[in-house]
Design an enzyme around this catalytic site. Structure first.
Site, PDB file in Angstrom:
ATOM      1  N   LYS A 129       0.818  -1.224   0.000  1.00 30.26           N
ATOM      2  CA  LYS A 129       0.000   0.000   0.000  1.00 30.26           C
ATOM      3  C   LYS A 129       0.849   1.271   0.000  1.00 30.26           C
ATOM      4  CE  LYS A 129      -2.621  -1.046   3.681  1.00 30.26           C
ATOM      5  NZ  LYS A 129      -3.698  -0.857   4.698  1.00 30.26           N
ATOM      6  N   LYS A 166       2.770   2.131   2.555  1.00 31.09           N
ATOM      7  CA  LYS A 166       2.763   2.648   3.926  1.00 31.09           C
ATOM      8  C   LYS A 166       3.870   1.977   4.727  1.00 31.09           C
ATOM      9  CE  LYS A 166      -1.816   4.022   5.594  1.00 31.09           C
ATOM     10  NZ  LYS A 166      -2.813   3.786   6.631  1.00 31.09           N
TER      11      LYS A 166
END
Ligand code: CTP
Length: 144
Positions: A49, A51
């Site tokens: 993602k 992240k």
């Protein structure tokens, strides 16, 4: 409680640097049913993602499990796993914060889909930014 009286709510997230916005989301999600299951993004799924969490999956899981509103935590490692999770846990309601509004409408084929308003003024990203600053701040109190 009879099995039929159970109403399972399911939600997903990274829950890094566990904060009041997370607690409020979990509190309101749990109030929609009798059991709240949380799909916690693994460190490798976070990488997919884009992240990076400050806290490891194991420690984020530990903190979520310590929250009174959470009945169970399981790994989220794939965008596509949600329908199978909903079936596996017999989820009646799928909940996300409204920053995700509309993104999971297709899950309405499996259960009720509900987007809850985000708690304003706090996020993991914001806390990370604040922690870069000299420690002259205090997190503001936010009304639920
Ligand atoms: N959430 C919320 N209110 C906030 C922050 C998060 O209701 N102030 C909700 C999100 O909408 C999501 C869940 O909490 O349903 C987990 O969000 P997550 O992305 O882990 O937290 P954030 O603080 O938004 O993280 P980031 O800043 O990394 O996006």
């Amino acid at each position: 409680m009879a099995a039929s009286a159970q109403r399972t709510v399911i939600t997903y997230g990274t829950f890094d640097l566990f904060h009041k916005g997370h607690v409020e989301l979990l509190r309101r999600a749990r109030a929609l049913g009798t059991r709240l299951m949380v799909g916690l993004s693994t460190d490798s799924f976070n990488a997919i993602k884009g992240k990076t969490s400050a806290i490891s999956y194991e420690d984020r899981k530990l903190m979520l499990e310590a929250c009174r509103y959470v009945d169970g935590v399981f790994p989220e490692s794939d965008w596509a796993q949600k329908p199978a999770d909903i079936v596996r846990f017999g989820a009646d309601v799928f909940v996300m914060g409204d920053d995700w509004a509309g993104r999971f409408d297709d899950l309405a084929r499996y259960c009720h889909v509900c987007y809850l308003s985000r708690t304003p003024g706090v996020s993991s990203t914001e806390i990370k930014h604040l922690l870069q600053q000299p420690l002259t701040f205090r997190m503001p109190a936010i009304q639920p």
